[in-house]
Structure formats: structure tokens, C-alpha cells
Design a protein around this motif. Structure first.
Motif, PDB file in Angstrom:
ATOM      1  N   ARG A  29      -2.293 -59.361   1.971  1.00  0.00           N
ATOM      2  CA  ARG A  29      -3.161 -59.133   4.094  1.00  0.00           C
ATOM      3  C   ARG A  29      -3.284 -58.279   5.008  1.00  0.00           C
ATOM      4  NH1 ARG A  29      -4.198 -65.390   5.831  1.00  0.00           N
ATOM      5  NH2 ARG A  29      -4.431 -64.522   7.749  1.00  0.00           N
ATOM      6  N   HIS A  30      -1.994 -57.903   4.289  1.00  0.00           N
ATOM      7  CA  HIS A  30      -1.713 -56.297   5.716  1.00  0.00           C
ATOM      8  C   HIS A  30      -2.367 -54.991   4.680  1.00  0.00           C
ATOM      9  CE1 HIS A  30       1.158 -55.952   1.202  1.00  0.00           C
ATOM     10  NE2 HIS A  30       1.226 -54.426   1.547  1.00  0.00           N
ATOM     11  N   LEU A  31      -3.178 -55.705   3.549  1.00  0.00           N
ATOM     12  CA  LEU A  31      -4.211 -54.387   2.872  1.00  0.00           C
ATOM     13  C   LEU A  31      -5.298 -54.108   3.121  1.00  0.00           C
ATOM     14  CD1 LEU A  31      -2.659 -54.678  -0.490  1.00  0.00           C
ATOM     15  CD2 LEU A  31      -2.419 -52.604   0.950  1.00  0.00           C
ATOM     16  N   GLU A  32      -5.659 -52.678   3.654  1.00  0.00           N
ATOM     17  CA  GLU A  32      -7.591 -53.558   4.909  1.00  0.00           C
ATOM     18  C   GLU A  32      -7.946 -52.972   3.782  1.00  0.00           C
ATOM     19  OE1 GLU A  32      -6.932 -50.220   7.751  1.00  0.00           O
ATOM     20  OE2 GLU A  32      -5.241 -51.678   8.846  1.00  0.00           O
ATOM     21  N   THR A  33      -9.653 -53.756   4.117  1.00  0.00           N
ATOM     22  CA  THR A  33     -10.964 -53.227   2.957  1.00  0.00           C
ATOM     23  C   THR A  33     -11.257 -52.927   3.928  1.00  0.00           C
ATOM     24  OG1 THR A  33     -11.798 -55.228   3.798  1.00  0.00           O
ATOM     25  CG2 THR A  33     -10.522 -55.402   1.310  1.00  0.00           C
ATOM     26  N   GLU A  34     -12.405 -52.292   3.437  1.00  0.00           N
ATOM     27  CA  GLU A  34     -13.587 -51.239   4.143  1.00  0.00           C
ATOM     28  C   GLU A  34     -14.230 -52.167   4.764  1.00  0.00           C
ATOM     29  OE1 GLU A  34     -13.863 -47.700   4.013  1.00  0.00           O
ATOM     30  OE2 GLU A  34     -11.834 -48.120   2.437  1.00  0.00           O
ATOM     31  N   PRO A  35     -15.121 -51.577   5.698  1.00  0.00           N
ATOM     32  CA  PRO A  35     -15.477 -52.431   6.914  1.00  0.00           C
ATOM     33  C   PRO A  35     -17.074 -53.569   5.885  1.00  0.00           C
ATOM     34  CG  PRO A  35     -15.119 -50.636   8.183  1.00  0.00           C
ATOM     35  CD  PRO A  35     -15.054 -50.381   6.449  1.00  0.00           C
ATOM     36  N   ASP A  36     -17.585 -52.468   4.728  1.00  0.00           N
ATOM     37  CA  ASP A  36     -18.460 -53.233   4.512  1.00  0.00           C
ATOM     38  C   ASP A  36     -17.957 -54.222   2.934  1.00  0.00           C
ATOM     39  OD1 ASP A  36     -17.708 -50.672   2.486  1.00  0.00           O
ATOM     40  OD2 ASP A  36     -19.792 -49.967   2.390  1.00  0.00           O
ATOM     41  N   PRO A 205       9.102 -51.989  -7.913  1.00  0.00           N
ATOM     42  CA  PRO A 205       9.226 -53.152  -8.077  1.00  0.00           C
ATOM     43  C   PRO A 205       7.740 -53.560  -9.036  1.00  0.00           C
ATOM     44  CG  PRO A 205       9.309 -53.888  -6.224  1.00  0.00           C
ATOM     45  CD  PRO A 205       9.576 -52.210  -6.889  1.00  0.00           C
ATOM     46  N   HIS A 206       8.441 -55.268  -9.334  1.00  0.00           N
ATOM     47  CA  HIS A 206       7.183 -55.931  -9.971  1.00  0.00           C
ATOM     48  C   HIS A 206       6.258 -56.224  -8.819  1.00  0.00           C
ATOM     49  CE1 HIS A 206       4.197 -59.009 -13.291  1.00  0.00           C
ATOM     50  NE2 HIS A 206       4.899 -59.995 -11.414  1.00  0.00           N
ATOM     51  N   TYR A 207       6.611 -56.098  -8.103  1.00  0.00           N
ATOM     52  CA  TYR A 207       5.822 -56.439  -6.581  1.00  0.00           C
ATOM     53  C   TYR A 207       5.547 -55.232  -6.012  1.00  0.00           C
ATOM     54  CZ  TYR A 207       4.660 -57.589  -1.394  1.00  0.00           C
ATOM     55  OH  TYR A 207       3.673 -57.843  -0.464  1.00  0.00           O
ATOM     56  N   PRO A 208       4.534 -54.752  -6.129  1.00  0.00           N
ATOM     57  CA  PRO A 208       3.954 -53.237  -5.395  1.00  0.00           C
ATOM     58  C   PRO A 208       3.575 -52.924  -4.143  1.00  0.00           C
ATOM     59  CG  PRO A 208       3.219 -53.604  -7.323  1.00  0.00           C
ATOM     60  CD  PRO A 208       3.475 -54.613  -7.390  1.00  0.00           C
ATOM     61  N   PHE A 209       2.683 -53.890  -3.827  1.00  0.00           N
ATOM     62  CA  PHE A 209       1.650 -53.650  -2.562  1.00  0.00           C
ATOM     63  C   PHE A 209       2.840 -53.263  -1.125  1.00  0.00           C
ATOM     64  CE2 PHE A 209       0.481 -56.969  -5.982  1.00  0.00           C
ATOM     65  CZ  PHE A 209      -1.507 -56.139  -5.928  1.00  0.00           C
ATOM     66  N   TYR A 210       3.705 -53.461  -1.504  1.00  0.00           N
ATOM     67  CA  TYR A 210       4.220 -52.547  -0.491  1.00  0.00           C
ATOM     68  C   TYR A 210       3.808 -51.591  -0.360  1.00  0.00           C
ATOM     69  CZ  TYR A 210       8.062 -50.429  -3.378  1.00  0.00           C
ATOM     70  OH  TYR A 210       8.181 -49.698  -3.958  1.00  0.00           O
ATOM     71  N   LEU A 211       3.465 -50.532  -1.162  1.00  0.00           N
ATOM     72  CA  LEU A 211       3.669 -48.583  -1.273  1.00  0.00           C
ATOM     73  C   LEU A 211       2.130 -48.474  -0.722  1.00  0.00           C
ATOM     74  CD1 LEU A 211       3.655 -48.393  -5.053  1.00  0.00           C
ATOM     75  CD2 LEU A 211       5.627 -47.082  -3.190  1.00  0.00           C
ATOM     76  N   ASN A 216      -8.191 -49.785  -1.011  1.00  0.00           N
ATOM     77  CA  ASN A 216      -8.550 -48.235  -1.425  1.00  0.00           C
ATOM     78  C   ASN A 216      -7.761 -47.331  -2.376  1.00  0.00           C
ATOM     79  OD1 ASN A 216      -8.508 -46.767   0.588  1.00  0.00           O
ATOM     80  ND2 ASN A 216     -10.433 -46.863   0.936  1.00  0.00           N
ATOM     81  N   GLU A 217      -6.865 -47.573  -1.469  1.00  0.00           N
ATOM     82  CA  GLU A 217      -5.015 -46.402  -2.444  1.00  0.00           C
ATOM     83  C   GLU A 217      -4.749 -46.814  -3.487  1.00  0.00           C
ATOM     84  OE1 GLU A 217      -2.107 -46.207   0.414  1.00  0.00           O
ATOM     85  OE2 GLU A 217      -2.850 -47.157   2.216  1.00  0.00           O
ATOM     86  N   ILE A 218      -5.165 -48.129  -4.391  1.00  0.00           N
ATOM     87  CA  ILE A 218      -5.010 -48.717  -5.080  1.00  0.00           C
ATOM     88  C   ILE A 218      -5.455 -47.950  -5.864  1.00  0.00           C
ATOM     89  CG2 ILE A 218      -4.557 -49.845  -7.266  1.00  0.00           C
ATOM     90  CD1 ILE A 218      -4.240 -51.943  -4.586  1.00  0.00           C
ATOM     91  N   TRP A 219      -6.683 -47.537  -5.882  1.00  0.00           N
ATOM     92  CA  TRP A 219      -7.660 -47.153  -7.510  1.00  0.00           C
ATOM     93  C   TRP A 219      -7.957 -45.909  -6.946  1.00  0.00           C
ATOM     94  CZ3 TRP A 219      -9.327 -51.477  -4.676  1.00  0.00           C
ATOM     95  CH2 TRP A 219     -10.302 -51.230  -3.639  1.00  0.00           C
ATOM     96  N   ASN A 220      -7.545 -44.625  -5.736  1.00  0.00           N
ATOM     97  CA  ASN A 220      -7.732 -42.877  -5.072  1.00  0.00           C
ATOM     98  C   ASN A 220      -6.536 -42.526  -5.930  1.00  0.00           C
ATOM     99  OD1 ASN A 220     -10.393 -43.819  -4.736  1.00  0.00           O
ATOM    100  ND2 ASN A 220     -10.288 -44.392  -2.626  1.00  0.00           N
TER     101      ASN A 220
END
Length: 221
Positions: A29-36, A205-211, A216-220
Motif C-alpha cells: 500500500r506504499h505504492l501509489e496509483t494514478e488518480p484515475d 530479493p524475492h520481495y522487490p516492491f521496496y524498489l 507505474n514504475e514497474i512497467w515504465n
């Protein structure tokens, strides 16, 4: 299956995450989504019931699946034609119990037999690798131990009874593999995905979401 939903009535875009075993929504939940864009986080796979009909409200869906969530998503969307703008598999394969393409069976069974507080701590330590990442991950209130034990038992049973010839989702657009993965062996992941889908290796590591700070950083990247 449980789904944490962060929604707005007018949104027609969805970020759909299938998390890994034992994880809670707070780990993402620390990861932000776009407003839309709405956010669904799927977890607790003691059953595989998914509200497919609710997806019809969205014009664009980005699918992200991590760890055992890759298998869950592959099974659920095996024969579905949905408007995925991206479909990213992270540190997992559609064959999660497999000596060449997934977690070796003896290791998976060892985890299954040791779902205790100490066993889960050892699992988290291997999943996070670094002390600061582990401390941050374990600062999140854990799900009940009985619940996550039942979840892994249910996943094991469902995976084992799925025939090798069963159809699987083939719409993955790209794959991320962590170089330091101590849960899903990196070599096994490459052995499955090479030639099937564009693959990128990340230093994590296996849990990478702290990166990342935003989804959208994941696919961009």
C-alpha cells in the motif's frame, strides 16, 4: 480469496495485483496509483473465487502478479480475453512446484511442514534478504498464522491436482526476475520464461516492491 479494494466511482482503469502467499495488502500500500486508477490487491488464496463480472466496469486493466500469485492469476485468466494493457509476472512462474521451472518440490514441502512463527520468520528472512527490508516487512501486522497455514495447504492441493496439460494464461507482456531470489530459484525462472516473454533481471530479493514508490514504475522502467 480476499480482495482489498481502493476505488473511485468514476474510474475506468484498474491496477489488479495478485500477491504472494502469506502477504497482506499492507505490504504494497506504499505504492501509489494514478488518480484515475482503482487498485485491487488479491490475497489469502484459501479459495479461488474471483468476482470476474466486476471487471466489466473497467476499460483498461493492468495485471501484476507476484510469486505464487503468478500461478493463481494464470489459472484464473487461463481462457479469458480481458483488456489487459500490461500483464507483468514478478518472481514466479505458472509452474510453482517444479524442479526445473519453479520451487523444487522438497523445498515447497519443507515450507508447508514448517508454518510456525519461527518457520515464517525464516521464510521472511529468505524472502527479504536484507535486514532493513526484513525489519520493514515484519513491522506490518502479520496475518493470523492458522490462516496462512491453511492458505499454503490450499495452494499446494490446488497446484498438485492441476494437470500439466491444463490451459494457462498466455498474455503476459513481460517478466521481472530478481537476481537475489531465494524463494523461486532465479535459474528456474529464466528456464521457464526465456523465449516465452520479454524478461528483465532486477537487483533485488524475492520481495522487490521496496524498489518502487508508484505502480507505474514497474512497467515504465
Amino acid at each position: 480469496m480476499k480482495i482489498y479494494k481502493q476505488t473511485k466511482e468514476a474510474n475506468r482503469k484498474l491496477l489488479l495485483l495478485f500477491s504472494g502467499w502469506s502477504a497482506s495488502p499492507e505490504a504494497f500500500r506504499h505504492l501509489e496509483t494514478e488518480p484515475d486508477t482503482d487498485l485491487w490487491i488479491c490475497y489469502d488464496y484459501r479459495d479461488a473465487l474471483f468476482p470476474m463480472e466486476e471487471l466489466s466496469a473497467y476499460q483498461q486493466i493492468c495485471l501484476v502478479a507476484w510469486s505464487l500469485g503468478v500461478w493463481v492469476a494464470s489459472a484464473i485468466f487461463a481462457e479469458m480475453n480481458l483488456p489487459f494493457t500490461e500483464a507483468i509476472a514478478i518472481n514466479g512462474t505458472p509452474y510453482p512446484i517444479h524442479n526445473q521451472w519453479g520451487i523444487p518440490e522438497t523445498i515447497f514441502q519443507g515450507t508447508l511442514e514448517n508454518v510456525t512463527e519461527e518457520g515464517l520468520h525464516r521464510f521472511n528472512r529468505r524472502m527479504c534478504s536484507k535486514r532493513d527490508i526484513l525489519q520493514a516487512y515484519e513491522s506490518i501486522p502479520p496475518r493470523p498464522l492458522d490462516e496462512i497455514r491453511e492458505e499454503l495447504q490450499a495452494l499446494y492441493a490446488a497446484i498438485r491436482k492441476t494437470p500439466p496439460s491444463a490451459p494457462l494464461f498466455s498474455g503476459w507482456t513481460h517478466v521481472l526476475i530478481s537476481s537475489g531470489d531465494r524463494i523461486f530459484p532465479t535459474g528456474n525462472q529464466f528456464a521457464f520464461w526465456q523465449g516465452r516473454c520479454p524478461v528483465a533481471e532486477i537487483e533485488a530479493p524475492h520481495y522487490p516492491f521496496y524498489l518502487w514508490k508508484q505502480w507505474n514504475e514497474i512497467w515504465n522502467r
